[in-house]
Write an enzyme that holds these catalytic residues in place. Structure first.
Site, PDB file in Angstrom:
ATOM      1  N   PRO A   2      91.950  40.434  82.363  1.00 43.72           N
ATOM      2  CA  PRO A   2      90.952  41.505  82.409  1.00 43.72           C
ATOM      3  C   PRO A   2      89.547  40.983  82.139  1.00 43.72           C
ATOM      4  CG  PRO A   2      92.878  42.193  81.155  1.00 43.72           C
ATOM      5  CD  PRO A   2      93.046  40.734  81.435  1.00 43.72           C
ATOM      6  N   GLU A   3      88.588  41.524  82.880  1.00 42.27           N
ATOM      7  CA  GLU A   3      87.194  41.161  82.679  1.00 42.27           C
ATOM      8  C   GLU A   3      86.611  41.996  81.540  1.00 42.27           C
ATOM      9  OE1 GLU A   3      85.529  39.018  85.055  1.00 42.27           O
ATOM     10  OE2 GLU A   3      87.273  38.763  86.348  1.00 42.27           O
ATOM     11  N   LYS A  51      86.194  39.755  75.464  1.00 44.97           N
ATOM     12  CA  LYS A  51      87.513  40.235  75.869  1.00 44.97           C
ATOM     13  C   LYS A  51      88.398  40.583  74.674  1.00 44.97           C
ATOM     14  CE  LYS A  51      87.307  37.609  80.157  1.00 44.97           C
ATOM     15  NZ  LYS A  51      88.007  36.686  81.074  1.00 44.97           N
ATOM     16  N   ARG A 252      92.019  27.819  87.288  1.00 46.69           N
ATOM     17  CA  ARG A 252      91.879  29.142  87.884  1.00 46.69           C
ATOM     18  C   ARG A 252      91.585  29.029  89.372  1.00 46.69           C
ATOM     19  NH1 ARG A 252      90.615  32.893  84.020  1.00 46.69           N
ATOM     20  NH2 ARG A 252      91.238  34.426  85.585  1.00 46.69           N
TER      21      ARG A 252
END
Length: 269
Positions: A2-3, A51, A252
């Protein structure tokens, strides 16, 4: 993962449901907190830093506490009405449930779950860089931290939460595209780092308060992003095929348009 905007929205969801409410029963399903009991504590605030989620609790005559959690790739908080079935995720993923008269907050597959005195929050989040979703966002400090390692690729540097907190793979890819930067450009070679971090700041905050993340200005399905998760599709600007590559400090996936983001290419396998 999640951003920062998703975490911010989650904090607001929890806040709307249980802030100001007294916990009538708590159920922790992680070994280190198995005996913790928050019954009688009032949820004073639901906040986030990057986050990280921070539920702050108060009780008369007691030192304030903070329940810290991190969503990572698959964690989530959901709220239910009292007596409502906890649907949406398997029960074996539940890590904590906080019951109040108004709602029940249930955390699924949470990470780094900790209960600490509020005065010790910095021990958990003090290493983070400026918060892209925070009221105290500081672009100059974010740039200063990025430049501490000028040889590092800008894509890796943006994902490092010690530089700036809240950006993830989506906003990394979209910010670099909109600034016309190759993901492998060394930080020290970026012409205007301030413009880059302010672009990320603007993109995250444009999605504040909604769950659909869009960087193109369109909320229609299939039109929300410029390059993120669009590998093999034509660039919306120049029609060049969007490419993807996996690697870097965080292993990533990186998405980019070779024409709109010229310069250094990805390392050879």
């Amino acid at each position: 993962m999640p951003e920062g905007d998703t975490v911010w929205n989650t904090a607001r969801l929890l806040g709307d449901a249980i802030t100001g409410r007294t916990v009538t029963r708590s159920d922790f399903r992680v070994p280190k907190l198995a005996t913790a009991d928050l019954s009688g504590w009032t949820v004073a605030d639901s906040a986030c830093r990057g986050k990280h989620l921070l539920l702050r609790l108060a009780r008369e005559g007691r030192e304030p506490l903070t329940l810290h959690s991190h969503l990572r790739m698959d964690g989530t908080w959901r709220t239910y009405k009292p007596g409502e079935r906890w649907t949406g995720r398997p029960a074996h993923l539940i890590r904590v449930a906080l019951h109040t008269p108004a709602a029940v907050a249930v955390g699924f597959h949470l990470h780094e779950l900790a209960l600490v005195p509020t005065r010790e929050e910095e021990r958990l989040v003090g290493h983070l860089g400026p918060d892209l979703m925070g009221d105290d966002w500081d672009a100059a400090e974010a740039v200063r931290r990025l430049l501490a390692r000028p040889e590092r690729s800008v894509s890796d540097a943006l994902l490092d939460q010690q530089n700036l907190a809240g950006i993830g793979n989506l906003y990394k890819a979209e910010s670099l595209f909109l600034r016309g930067l190759s993901p492998w450009t060394p930080v020290g070679a970026v012409d205007d780092l301030t413009a880059l971090v302010e672009k990320a700041h603007a993109l995250l905050n444009s999605n504040r308060g909604r769950w659909t993340q869009a960087t193109t200005g369109s909320l229609r399905r299939g039109e929300t992003n410029w390059v993120f998760e669009r590998a093999g599709q034509p660039c919306r600007r120049c029609r060049t095929t969007i490419r993807r590559w996996t690697g870097g400090d965080h292993e990533r996936i990186t998405y980019w348009c070779p024409h709109c983001q010229p310069g250094v290419g990805p390392p050879r396998p």
